[in-house]
Scaffold this motif. Structure first.
Motif, PDB file in Angstrom:
ATOM      1  N   ASP A  51      10.378 -18.548 -37.182  1.00 18.73           N
ATOM      2  CA  ASP A  51      10.999 -19.762 -37.437  1.00 18.73           C
ATOM      3  C   ASP A  51      11.609 -20.118 -35.819  1.00 18.73           C
ATOM      4  OD1 ASP A  51      11.993 -22.264 -38.087  1.00 18.73           O
ATOM      5  OD2 ASP A  51      13.742 -21.566 -38.914  1.00 18.73           O
ATOM      6  N   ILE A  52      11.721 -21.400 -35.490  1.00 17.09           N
ATOM      7  CA  ILE A  52      12.050 -21.725 -33.996  1.00 17.09           C
ATOM      8  C   ILE A  52      13.263 -22.695 -34.356  1.00 17.09           C
ATOM      9  CG2 ILE A  52      11.761 -22.733 -31.781  1.00 17.09           C
ATOM     10  CD1 ILE A  52      10.292 -20.089 -32.208  1.00 17.09           C
ATOM     11  N   LYS A  53      14.393 -22.609 -33.815  1.00 19.40           N
ATOM     12  CA  LYS A  53      15.357 -23.369 -34.012  1.00 19.40           C
ATOM     13  C   LYS A  53      16.033 -23.997 -32.757  1.00 19.40           C
ATOM     14  CE  LYS A  53      19.978 -23.909 -36.267  1.00 19.40           C
ATOM     15  NZ  LYS A  53      21.117 -23.099 -36.932  1.00 19.40           N
ATOM     16  N   ASN A  54      16.353 -25.137 -32.479  1.00 18.13           N
ATOM     17  CA  ASN A  54      16.980 -25.743 -31.357  1.00 18.13           C
ATOM     18  C   ASN A  54      18.332 -25.568 -31.596  1.00 18.13           C
ATOM     19  OD1 ASN A  54      17.844 -27.300 -29.204  1.00 18.13           O
ATOM     20  ND2 ASN A  54      17.045 -29.304 -29.731  1.00 18.13           N
ATOM     21  N   THR A  55      19.069 -25.073 -30.486  1.00 17.85           N
ATOM     22  CA  THR A  55      20.365 -24.485 -30.367  1.00 17.85           C
ATOM     23  C   THR A  55      21.073 -25.165 -29.175  1.00 17.85           C
ATOM     24  OG1 THR A  55      20.086 -22.535 -29.222  1.00 17.85           O
ATOM     25  CG2 THR A  55      20.409 -22.250 -31.755  1.00 17.85           C
ATOM     26  N   GLY A  56      20.396 -26.184 -28.377  1.00 17.42           N
ATOM     27  CA  GLY A  56      20.772 -26.440 -27.142  1.00 17.42           C
ATOM     28  C   GLY A  56      21.183 -28.094 -27.667  1.00 17.42           C
ATOM     29  N   SER A  57      21.674 -28.703 -26.541  1.00 18.57           N
ATOM     30  CA  SER A  57      21.885 -30.250 -26.406  1.00 18.57           C
ATOM     31  C   SER A  57      20.774 -31.355 -26.104  1.00 18.57           C
ATOM     32  CB  SER A  57      23.006 -30.301 -25.391  1.00 18.57           C
ATOM     33  OG  SER A  57      22.721 -30.043 -24.093  1.00 18.57           O
ATOM     34  N   VAL A  58      19.643 -30.646 -25.750  1.00 17.19           N
ATOM     35  CA  VAL A  58      18.530 -31.529 -25.341  1.00 17.19           C
ATOM     36  C   VAL A  58      17.278 -31.048 -26.335  1.00 17.19           C
ATOM     37  CG1 VAL A  58      19.281 -31.912 -23.204  1.00 17.19           C
ATOM     38  CG2 VAL A  58      17.348 -30.008 -23.414  1.00 17.19           C
ATOM     39  N   VAL A  59      16.135 -31.599 -26.480  1.00 16.05           N
ATOM     40  CA  VAL A  59      15.007 -31.652 -27.085  1.00 16.05           C
ATOM     41  C   VAL A  59      14.581 -30.315 -26.651  1.00 16.05           C
ATOM     42  CG1 VAL A  59      12.758 -32.461 -27.929  1.00 16.05           C
ATOM     43  CG2 VAL A  59      14.631 -34.050 -27.719  1.00 16.05           C
ATOM     44  N   LEU A  60      14.357 -29.445 -27.745  1.00 12.53           N
ATOM     45  CA  LEU A  60      13.557 -28.179 -27.445  1.00 12.53           C
ATOM     46  C   LEU A  60      12.136 -28.560 -27.527  1.00 12.53           C
ATOM     47  CD1 LEU A  60      13.610 -24.930 -27.046  1.00 12.53           C
ATOM     48  CD2 LEU A  60      13.571 -24.986 -29.726  1.00 12.53           C
ATOM     49  N   GLU A  61      11.201 -28.298 -26.338  1.00  9.51           N
ATOM     50  CA  GLU A  61       9.948 -28.393 -26.221  1.00  9.51           C
ATOM     51  C   GLU A  61       9.215 -27.325 -25.927  1.00  9.51           C
ATOM     52  OE1 GLU A  61       9.121 -31.436 -23.208  1.00  9.51           O
ATOM     53  OE2 GLU A  61      10.384 -32.805 -24.161  1.00  9.51           O
ATOM     54  N   TYR A  62       8.133 -27.166 -26.923  1.00  9.18           N
ATOM     55  CA  TYR A  62       7.302 -25.693 -26.487  1.00  9.18           C
ATOM     56  C   TYR A  62       5.940 -26.297 -27.208  1.00  9.18           C
ATOM     57  CZ  TYR A  62       8.318 -25.275 -31.600  1.00  9.18           C
ATOM     58  OH  TYR A  62       8.398 -25.529 -32.968  1.00  9.18           O
ATOM     59  N   VAL A  63       5.039 -25.468 -26.687  1.00  6.13           N
ATOM     60  CA  VAL A  63       3.570 -25.405 -27.305  1.00  6.13           C
ATOM     61  C   VAL A  63       3.202 -24.129 -28.090  1.00  6.13           C
ATOM     62  CG1 VAL A  63       2.797 -27.072 -25.668  1.00  6.13           C
ATOM     63  CG2 VAL A  63       2.598 -24.651 -25.125  1.00  6.13           C
ATOM     64  N   PHE A  64       2.387 -24.081 -29.170  1.00  4.18           N
ATOM     65  CA  PHE A  64       2.101 -22.830 -29.528  1.00  4.18           C
ATOM     66  C   PHE A  64       0.382 -23.163 -29.579  1.00  4.18           C
ATOM     67  CE2 PHE A  64       2.610 -26.451 -33.074  1.00  4.18           C
ATOM     68  CZ  PHE A  64       1.735 -26.074 -33.802  1.00  4.18           C
ATOM     69  N   ILE A  65       0.060 -21.643 -29.610  1.00  2.00           N
ATOM     70  CA  ILE A  65      -1.457 -21.697 -29.785  1.00  2.00           C
ATOM     71  C   ILE A  65      -1.541 -20.626 -30.775  1.00  2.00           C
ATOM     72  CG2 ILE A  65      -3.570 -20.787 -28.474  1.00  2.00           C
ATOM     73  CD1 ILE A  65      -0.996 -21.502 -26.119  1.00  2.00           C
ATOM     74  N   THR A  66      -2.452 -21.047 -31.733  1.00  2.00           N
ATOM     75  CA  THR A  66      -2.919 -19.834 -32.890  1.00  2.00           C
ATOM     76  C   THR A  66      -4.413 -19.584 -32.472  1.00  2.00           C
ATOM     77  OG1 THR A  66      -3.566 -21.603 -34.140  1.00  2.00           O
ATOM     78  CG2 THR A  66      -1.182 -20.633 -34.294  1.00  2.00           C
ATOM     79  N   SER A  67      -4.981 -18.411 -32.838  1.00  2.00           N
ATOM     80  CA  SER A  67      -6.034 -17.878 -33.054  1.00  2.00           C
ATOM     81  C   SER A  67      -6.454 -16.919 -33.769  1.00  2.00           C
ATOM     82  CB  SER A  67      -6.461 -17.506 -31.415  1.00  2.00           C
ATOM     83  OG  SER A  67      -5.755 -16.615 -31.087  1.00  2.00           O
ATOM     84  N   LYS A  68      -7.766 -16.643 -33.990  1.00  2.00           N
ATOM     85  CA  LYS A  68      -8.082 -15.729 -35.095  1.00  2.00           C
ATOM     86  C   LYS A  68      -7.788 -13.960 -34.508  1.00  2.00           C
ATOM     87  CE  LYS A  68     -11.637 -13.798 -38.024  1.00  2.00           C
ATOM     88  NZ  LYS A  68     -13.023 -13.974 -38.209  1.00  2.00           N
ATOM     89  N   ALA A  69      -7.059 -13.286 -35.018  1.00  2.02           N
ATOM     90  CA  ALA A  69      -6.668 -12.132 -34.419  1.00  2.02           C
ATOM     91  C   ALA A  69      -8.129 -11.055 -34.508  1.00  2.02           C
ATOM     92  CB  ALA A  69      -5.507 -11.359 -35.115  1.00  2.02           C
ATOM     93  N   GLU A  70      -8.304 -10.478 -33.725  1.00  3.55           N
ATOM     94  CA  GLU A  70      -9.476  -9.603 -33.680  1.00  3.55           C
ATOM     95  C   GLU A  70      -9.034  -8.034 -33.315  1.00  3.55           C
ATOM     96  OE1 GLU A  70     -12.646 -10.382 -34.157  1.00  3.55           O
ATOM     97  OE2 GLU A  70     -12.188 -12.550 -34.345  1.00  3.55           O
ATOM     98  N   ASN A  71      -9.564  -7.285 -34.176  1.00  8.27           N
ATOM     99  CA  ASN A  71      -9.483  -5.868 -34.126  1.00  8.27           C
ATOM    100  C   ASN A  71     -10.571  -5.425 -33.071  1.00  8.27           C
ATOM    101  OD1 ASN A  71      -7.201  -5.667 -35.852  1.00  8.27           O
ATOM    102  ND2 ASN A  71      -8.679  -5.269 -37.667  1.00  8.27           N
ATOM    103  N   LEU A  72     -10.262  -4.622 -32.062  1.00 11.94           N
ATOM    104  CA  LEU A  72     -10.875  -4.227 -30.955  1.00 11.94           C
ATOM    105  C   LEU A  72     -11.121  -2.769 -31.068  1.00 11.94           C
ATOM    106  CD1 LEU A  72     -10.139  -6.331 -27.754  1.00 11.94           C
ATOM    107  CD2 LEU A  72     -11.891  -6.750 -29.513  1.00 11.94           C
ATOM    108  N   GLY A  78      -0.571 -16.848 -41.414  1.00 15.88           N
ATOM    109  CA  GLY A  78      -1.406 -16.119 -42.210  1.00 15.88           C
ATOM    110  C   GLY A  78      -2.119 -15.113 -41.457  1.00 15.88           C
ATOM    111  N   ASP A  79      -3.410 -14.987 -41.270  1.00 20.87           N
ATOM    112  CA  ASP A  79      -4.117 -14.110 -40.363  1.00 20.87           C
ATOM    113  C   ASP A  79      -4.315 -14.605 -39.153  1.00 20.87           C
ATOM    114  OD1 ASP A  79      -4.612 -12.627 -42.777  1.00 20.87           O
ATOM    115  OD2 ASP A  79      -6.643 -13.507 -43.259  1.00 20.87           O
TER     116      ASP A  79
END
Length: 67
Positions: free
Chosen positions: A46-67, A7-8
């Motif tokens: 979208d994120i898709k695992n294409t490897g032979s082990v678990v795909l591990e990641y972190v994601f951070i969302t935040s409000k986008a600000e116009n400066l 979203g935003d």
């Protein structure tokens, strides 16, 4: 995780382990450990695992600000 937007909110994804494919709008990117992605607001992705082990990641969302 399935195609979606945040979203935003902007999103940063940090790949910790494994290999995969990121789909951002119509682009396909190969990702692996130490890859950092920035997803702007209202952007389909979208994120898709294409490897032979678990795909591990972190994601951070935040409000986008116009400066």
């Amino acid at each position: 995780i399935g195609e979606h937007t945040t979203g935003d909110l902007e999103e940063t994804i940090v790949i910790l382990r494994g290999r995969g494919e990121a789909r951002i709008d119509n682009a396909k990117l190969q990702i692996e450990a130490n890859t950092i992605l920035y997803i702007p607001p209202q952007t389909s992705h979208d994120i898709k695992n294409t490897g032979s082990v678990v795909l591990e990641y972190v994601f951070i969302t935040s409000k986008a600000e116009n400066l």
